[in-house]
Enzyme design. Structure first.
Site, mmCIF file in Angstrom:
data_model
loop_
_atom_site.group_PDB
_atom_site.id
_atom_site.type_symbol
_atom_site.label_atom_id
_atom_site.label_comp_id
_atom_site.label_asym_id
_atom_site.label_seq_id
_atom_site.Cartn_x
_atom_site.Cartn_y
_atom_site.Cartn_z
ATOM 1 N N PRO A 1 0.677 -1.427 0.332
ATOM 2 C CA PRO A 1 -0.037 0.396 -0.428
ATOM 3 C C PRO A 1 0.900 1.458 -0.172
ATOM 4 O O PRO A 1 1.738 1.601 1.031
ATOM 5 C CB PRO A 1 -0.881 0.183 1.146
ATOM 6 C CG PRO A 1 -0.334 -0.890 2.633
ATOM 7 C CD PRO A 1 0.666 -1.656 1.032
ATOM 8 N N ASN A 2 0.249 2.102 -1.020
ATOM 9 C CA ASN A 2 0.896 3.879 -0.986
ATOM 10 C C ASN A 2 2.000 3.820 -1.804
ATOM 11 O O ASN A 2 2.845 4.412 -1.927
ATOM 12 C CB ASN A 2 1.045 4.277 0.516
ATOM 13 C CG ASN A 2 -0.610 4.079 1.120
ATOM 14 O OD1 ASN A 2 -1.388 5.087 0.859
ATOM 15 N ND2 ASN A 2 -0.013 3.536 2.913
ATOM 16 N N ARG B 1 5.050 10.738 -3.023
ATOM 17 C CA ARG B 1 4.772 10.661 -1.702
ATOM 18 C C ARG B 1 6.415 11.220 -0.144
ATOM 19 O O ARG B 1 7.439 10.327 -0.630
ATOM 20 C CB ARG B 1 4.296 9.037 -1.478
ATOM 21 C CG ARG B 1 4.567 8.768 -0.409
ATOM 22 C CD ARG B 1 4.154 7.016 -0.561
ATOM 23 N NE ARG B 1 4.124 6.746 1.438
ATOM 24 C CZ ARG B 1 4.409 5.249 1.901
ATOM 25 N NH1 ARG B 1 4.583 4.837 1.343
ATOM 26 N NH2 ARG B 1 3.902 5.042 2.475
ATOM 27 N N TYR C 1 11.521 8.636 1.232
ATOM 28 C CA TYR C 1 10.939 7.846 -0.498
ATOM 29 C C TYR C 1 12.049 7.795 -1.989
ATOM 30 O O TYR C 1 11.864 7.565 -2.965
ATOM 31 C CB TYR C 1 9.573 7.360 -0.168
ATOM 32 C CG TYR C 1 9.622 6.728 0.517
ATOM 33 C CD1 TYR C 1 9.568 5.646 1.383
ATOM 34 C CD2 TYR C 1 8.250 7.516 1.287
ATOM 35 C CE1 TYR C 1 9.224 5.286 2.559
ATOM 36 C CE2 TYR C 1 7.570 6.877 2.828
ATOM 37 C CZ TYR C 1 8.045 5.043 3.344
ATOM 38 O OH TYR C 1 7.513 4.936 4.141
ATOM 39 N N ASN D 1 8.047 -5.289 -1.069
ATOM 40 C CA ASN D 1 7.633 -4.608 -0.150
ATOM 41 C C ASN D 1 6.675 -4.081 0.182
ATOM 42 O O ASN D 1 5.209 -3.853 -0.237
ATOM 43 C CB ASN D 1 8.473 -2.992 -0.623
ATOM 44 C CG ASN D 1 8.483 -1.535 0.172
ATOM 45 O OD1 ASN D 1 8.206 -2.396 1.397
ATOM 46 N ND2 ASN D 1 8.668 -0.768 -0.232
ATOM 47 N N ALA E 1 3.297 -0.887 4.581
ATOM 48 C CA ALA E 1 2.823 -1.256 6.198
ATOM 49 C C ALA E 1 1.809 -2.172 6.460
ATOM 50 O O ALA E 1 2.118 -1.939 7.427
ATOM 51 C CB ALA E 1 1.549 -0.007 6.522
ATOM 52 N N HIS F 1 4.526 -4.605 8.726
ATOM 53 C CA HIS F 1 3.947 -4.430 10.614
ATOM 54 C C HIS F 1 3.043 -4.655 11.405
ATOM 55 O O HIS F 1 3.328 -4.767 12.339
ATOM 56 C CB HIS F 1 4.408 -2.569 10.174
ATOM 57 C CG HIS F 1 5.665 -2.005 9.886
ATOM 58 N ND1 HIS F 1 6.540 -2.669 10.233
ATOM 59 C CD2 HIS F 1 5.453 -0.986 9.161
ATOM 60 C CE1 HIS F 1 7.478 -1.613 9.245
ATOM 61 N NE2 HIS F 1 6.993 -0.735 8.883
ATOM 62 N N ASP G 1 1.165 -15.674 6.256
ATOM 63 C CA ASP G 1 1.349 -16.677 5.936
ATOM 64 C C ASP G 1 1.015 -17.333 4.377
ATOM 65 O O ASP G 1 1.412 -18.179 4.049
ATOM 66 C CB ASP G 1 -0.533 -17.079 6.680
ATOM 67 C CG ASP G 1 0.038 -17.327 7.842
ATOM 68 O OD1 ASP G 1 1.570 -17.073 8.523
ATOM 69 O OD2 ASP G 1 -1.149 -17.476 9.023
ATOM 70 N N GLU H 1 13.253 -9.239 1.389
ATOM 71 C CA GLU H 1 12.179 -7.891 1.796
ATOM 72 C C GLU H 1 13.010 -6.975 1.949
ATOM 73 O O GLU H 1 14.352 -7.384 1.630
ATOM 74 C CB GLU H 1 12.155 -8.244 3.392
ATOM 75 C CG GLU H 1 10.792 -7.606 4.256
ATOM 76 C CD GLU H 1 11.348 -8.041 5.628
ATOM 77 O OE1 GLU H 1 11.412 -8.228 6.176
ATOM 78 O OE2 GLU H 1 10.782 -6.421 6.306
ATOM 79 N N HIS I 1 12.773 -2.202 1.418
ATOM 80 C CA HIS I 1 12.438 -1.192 2.626
ATOM 81 C C HIS I 1 12.882 0.021 1.693
ATOM 82 O O HIS I 1 14.169 -0.426 1.820
ATOM 83 C CB HIS I 1 12.060 -0.728 4.262
ATOM 84 C CG HIS I 1 11.274 -2.028 4.172
ATOM 85 N ND1 HIS I 1 9.635 -2.284 4.192
ATOM 86 C CD2 HIS I 1 11.742 -3.374 5.202
ATOM 87 C CE1 HIS I 1 9.402 -2.964 4.780
ATOM 88 N NE2 HIS I 1 10.113 -3.506 5.188
ATOM 89 N N SER J 1 13.625 3.087 2.811
ATOM 90 C CA SER J 1 13.353 4.013 3.604
ATOM 91 C C SER J 1 14.046 2.917 5.093
ATOM 92 O O SER J 1 14.141 1.444 5.122
ATOM 93 C CB SER J 1 12.419 4.343 4.528
ATOM 94 O OG SER J 1 11.918 3.374 5.541
ATOM 95 N N ARG K 1 12.933 5.139 12.294
ATOM 96 C CA ARG K 1 11.819 5.692 12.324
ATOM 97 C C ARG K 1 10.803 5.711 13.465
ATOM 98 O O ARG K 1 12.146 5.140 14.742
ATOM 99 C CB ARG K 1 11.111 5.388 10.636
ATOM 100 C CG ARG K 1 12.018 6.156 9.645
ATOM 101 C CD ARG K 1 11.302 5.751 8.079
ATOM 102 N NE ARG K 1 10.272 6.453 8.192
ATOM 103 C CZ ARG K 1 9.388 6.608 6.980
ATOM 104 N NH1 ARG K 1 9.557 5.111 5.984
ATOM 105 N NH2 ARG K 1 8.047 6.899 7.429
ATOM 106 N N ARG L 1 7.459 0.382 13.526
ATOM 107 C CA ARG L 1 8.208 -0.064 11.939
ATOM 108 C C ARG L 1 9.860 -0.931 12.090
ATOM 109 O O ARG L 1 9.895 -1.768 11.339
ATOM 110 C CB ARG L 1 8.963 1.322 11.042
ATOM 111 C CG ARG L 1 7.623 2.355 10.589
ATOM 112 C CD ARG L 1 7.825 2.869 9.528
ATOM 113 N NE ARG L 1 7.451 4.679 9.551
ATOM 114 C CZ ARG L 1 5.911 4.797 9.017
ATOM 115 N NH1 ARG L 1 5.257 3.212 8.205
ATOM 116 N NH2 ARG L 1 5.379 5.746 9.260
HETATM 117 C C1 DQA Z 1 8.501 1.262 3.406
HETATM 118 C C2 DQA Z 1 8.017 1.247 4.979
HETATM 119 C C3 DQA Z 1 7.382 0.924 6.060
HETATM 120 O O1 DQA Z 1 7.016 1.281 7.342
HETATM 121 C C4 DQA Z 1 5.661 1.848 5.451
HETATM 122 O O2 DQA Z 1 4.704 1.990 5.890
HETATM 123 C C5 DQA Z 1 5.739 2.036 3.344
HETATM 124 C C6 DQA Z 1 7.066 1.516 3.307
HETATM 125 C C7 DQA Z 1 9.382 1.747 2.939
HETATM 126 O O3 DQA Z 1 9.739 0.861 2.358
HETATM 127 O O4 DQA Z 1 10.048 2.316 3.602
HETATM 128 O O5 DQA Z 1 4.991 2.235 3.081
HETATM 129 O O6 DQA Z 1 7.906 -0.110 3.365
#
Ligand code: DQA
Length: 148
Positions: A9-10, A17, A22, A75, A78, A81, A88, A99, A101, A103, A108, A112
């Site tokens: 998401p996002n 953003r 990011y 990735n 959110a 977390h 699963d 995995e 990320h 950032s 942070r 997170r």
């Molecule tokens: C993220 C870090 C997450 O905590 C956050 O919710 C994101 C992006 C990152 O790529 O740094 O949406 O996964």
């Protein structure tokens, strides 16, 4: 070989953003750069982004029947977390995952720092910006080309 890139998401909002965390590249730009790298190594990439937990779960399930899938680079944003369902789903299929990320989640907010995936991942890459996706891709390419 095939590699699946899953973004949660996002991450469709990359580019505008929270640029301090990011960067300025859009997800489309990032994916195009990954595609360029992959083509040089005859690797086929599958991209999927969703803001919905169930859609991410179903996409992960759909990968189980995919021949030549070497691994998943995820990735989960959110959902990292919070999502036992995505954890699963990743454990329900054979492919290994890395995995990523963008950032540095450890510098942070405290919430997170917890990931539902990192103990099951091959490894986790945090804080390297969009290069983290490339580093993960390089890992799978290297694995493929190493002598048995
Ligand atoms: C993220 C870090 C997450 O905590 C956050 O919710 C994101 C992006 C990152 O790529 O740094 O949406 O996964």
């Amino acid at each position: 070989m095939k590699i699946a890139f899953i973004n949660g998401p996002n991450l469709n909002m990359l580019g505008t953003r929270e640029q301090g965390f990011y960067g300025v590249k859009t997800l489309k730009q990032i994916n195009e750069e990954l595609e360029t790298r992959a083509k040089k190594h005859q690797v086929e990439l599958l991209f999927f982004q969703s803001n919905f937990e169930g859609k991410l779960v179903e996409f992960i399930h759909s990968l189980n029947s995919l021949a030549a899938l070497k691994g998943i680079i995820i990735n989960a944003a959110a959902f990292t977390h919070s999502s036992i369902a995505i954890r699963d789903a990743l454990l329900s299929i054979a492919a290994p995952f890395i995995e990523v990320h963008i950032s540095n989640v450890y510098s942070r907010e405290a919430f997170r720092k917890n990931s539902y995936f990192s103990d099951k991942a091959i490894g986790s890459i945090v804080g390297l910006g969009d290069y983290g996706y490339h580093a993960a891709l390089e890992y799978f390419i290297r694995l493929e080309t190493l002598p048995a």
